[in-house]
Design an enzyme around this catalytic site. Structure first.
Site, mmCIF file in Angstrom:
data_model
loop_
_atom_site.group_PDB
_atom_site.id
_atom_site.type_symbol
_atom_site.label_atom_id
_atom_site.label_comp_id
_atom_site.label_asym_id
_atom_site.label_seq_id
_atom_site.Cartn_x
_atom_site.Cartn_y
_atom_site.Cartn_z
ATOM 1 N N MET A 29 0.849 -1.198 0.000
ATOM 2 C CA MET A 29 0.000 0.000 0.000
ATOM 3 C C MET A 29 0.887 1.252 0.000
ATOM 4 S SD MET A 29 -3.460 -0.895 2.031
ATOM 5 C CE MET A 29 -2.886 -0.544 3.670
ATOM 6 N N GLY A 30 2.146 1.096 -0.409
ATOM 7 C CA GLY A 30 3.043 2.248 -0.476
ATOM 8 C C GLY A 30 3.551 2.646 0.895
ATOM 9 N N HIS A 36 9.387 -3.607 3.341
ATOM 10 C CA HIS A 36 9.015 -3.802 1.928
ATOM 11 C C HIS A 36 10.256 -4.086 1.079
ATOM 12 C CE1 HIS A 36 5.687 -1.002 3.300
ATOM 13 N NE2 HIS A 36 5.016 -2.022 2.821
ATOM 14 N N GLU A 147 5.885 -12.109 6.845
ATOM 15 C CA GLU A 147 5.324 -12.968 7.898
ATOM 16 C C GLU A 147 4.855 -12.147 9.090
ATOM 17 O OE1 GLU A 147 8.069 -16.049 8.969
ATOM 18 O OE2 GLU A 147 7.601 -17.235 7.182
ATOM 19 N N ASP A 149 2.655 -9.981 9.136
ATOM 20 C CA ASP A 149 1.192 -10.046 9.074
ATOM 21 C C ASP A 149 0.787 -11.500 8.826
ATOM 22 O OD1 ASP A 149 0.577 -7.203 9.374
ATOM 23 O OD2 ASP A 149 1.596 -6.997 7.461
ATOM 24 N N GLN A 152 -2.809 -12.253 7.764
ATOM 25 C CA GLN A 152 -3.032 -11.863 6.362
ATOM 26 C C GLN A 152 -2.470 -12.934 5.415
ATOM 27 O OE1 GLN A 152 -2.572 -7.802 4.644
ATOM 28 N NE2 GLN A 152 -0.549 -8.492 4.059
ATOM 29 N N MET A 187 10.184 -4.708 12.975
ATOM 30 C CA MET A 187 10.131 -3.392 12.315
ATOM 31 C C MET A 187 8.707 -3.104 11.863
ATOM 32 S SD MET A 187 13.412 -2.786 9.957
ATOM 33 C CE MET A 187 15.055 -2.827 10.643
ATOM 34 N N ARG A 190 4.596 1.683 12.617
ATOM 35 C CA ARG A 190 3.935 2.120 13.855
ATOM 36 C C ARG A 190 4.942 2.386 14.985
ATOM 37 N NH1 ARG A 190 -0.092 -1.906 12.485
ATOM 38 N NH2 ARG A 190 -1.829 -0.771 11.572
HETATM 39 O O1 PAF Z 1 -0.011 -5.711 3.651
HETATM 40 C C1 PAF Z 1 -0.440 -4.807 2.893
HETATM 41 O O2 PAF Z 1 0.232 -3.819 2.625
HETATM 42 C C2 PAF Z 1 -1.840 -4.928 2.300
HETATM 43 O O3 PAF Z 1 -2.717 -5.534 3.198
HETATM 44 C C3 PAF Z 1 -1.868 -5.647 0.943
HETATM 45 C C4 PAF Z 1 -1.411 -7.101 1.047
HETATM 46 C C5 PAF Z 1 -0.965 -4.917 -0.048
HETATM 47 C C6 PAF Z 1 -3.287 -5.654 0.372
HETATM 48 O O4 PAF Z 1 -3.772 -4.362 0.214
#
Ligand code: PAF
Length: 284
Positions: A29-30, A36, A147, A149, A152, A187, A190
């Site tokens: 989500m940038g 990332h 991992e 999340d 998710q 990391m 938040r």
């Molecule tokens: O983890 C995230 O950044 C978001 O939940 C994702 C997987 C890009 C979906 O919008």
């Protein structure tokens, strides 16, 4: 690095990249950070080309959550991805992702329900829906998620298995281990909400989780090991513990003690203005 905002140029660009070999997708989500970049570096090791998506997905934000305030530093993100050797940035706007009349939702029951799902109803439907669309748009050979999340990641893997996805196959959804600070704190963007004192106290979270895992391995019940963990967090200055659970690593069903199947300890706790989440493998 090419940036595309529409489906047709995306498909053309992906078709051209595929001539060189495998394509890895890193959905984001940038507001990119080191976590990332770790996903991008791992993706580069596994594929000829890395495609990163940046899309702030409105469907995974609940009422009162920070959708409008969510940071969108697109130029900075583009520069970071360019420097890391990403081939293609897929950055659709909400109308491209969800055109007028859009009506489809993917709900992955069970694995979405507890833990963070309990306090964020609909959140994981939004995640599953957008990730399924991203997979169909980019058709990657593999996709990488942090991992950190874990819930998710479990939801996305369940969805890929249930819907028989082939690009990527469920087995090609790669979980990348959580990147940690020197004192063990996972990391997260938040962590920036913490004062120096809260930041020091926050390192109790991974330490208390490791101690709880040691107790579980020694034969403690989850109820006893998690009660001690919660007490340690409160003593360190955490205001509350949203959940601390021992779960089956795959289904996220709650476990009363460690067994032979892979298990995961998952915690969400609040300190200062931050709600921190973490998870660790719990194994005998
Ligand atoms: O983890 C995230 O950044 C978001 O939940 C994702 C997987 C890009 C979906 O919008």
């Amino acid at each position: 690095m090419q940036t595309v905002n529409q489906i047709d140029p995306l498909r053309k660009a992906v078709t051209a990249l595929r001539q060189d070999g495998k394509i890895a997708l890193v959905p984001t989500m940038g507001a990119l950070h080191e976590g990332h970049m770790t996903l991008v570096r791992e993706a580069k090791k596994r594929a000829a080309h890395v495609v990163v998506s940046i899309f702030v997905n409105p469907r995974q934000f609940g009422a009162g959550e920070d959708l409008d305030a969510y940071p969108r530093p697109m130029e900075r993100d583009q520069a970071m991805l360019q420097a890391e050797g990403v081939s293609l940035l897929w950055a659709p706007d909400p109308r491209t992702m969800y055109p007028a009349g859009y009506a489809t939702n993917i709900a992955v029951s069970g694995v979405s329900d507890g833990l963070c799902g309990a306090s964020r109803p609909g959140h994981f439907d939004g995640v599953a829906t957008v990730v399924c669309k991203l997979f169909h748009q980019v058709l990657p050979d593999l996709a990488l998620f942090g991992e950190k999340d874990w819930q998710q990641l479990s939801v996305i893997r369940r969805m890929a298995r249930d819907l028989d996805l082939t690009r990527p196959y469920a087995a090609d959804i790669i979980g990348v281990p959580t990147v940690r600070e020197a004192d063990g704190l996972a990391m997260s963007s938040r962590n920036a909400y913490l004062t120096a004192e809260e930041r020091a106290a926050a390192a109790t979270l991974p330490r208390a989780m490791q101690a709880a895992i040691a107790r579980l391995v020694a034969g403690s019940t989850a109820a006893s090991a998690l009660a001690s963990l919660q007490a340690e967090l409160r003593e360190a200055g955490f205001a509350s513990v949203d959940y601390a659970e021992l779960c089956d690593a795959d289904s996220l069903a709650s476990l009363a003690k460690l067994g032979d199947e892979p298990a995961r300890l998952l915690v969400a706790a609040r300190i200062g203005k931050a709600r921190l989440i973490d998870n660790m493998a719990a194994a005998k």
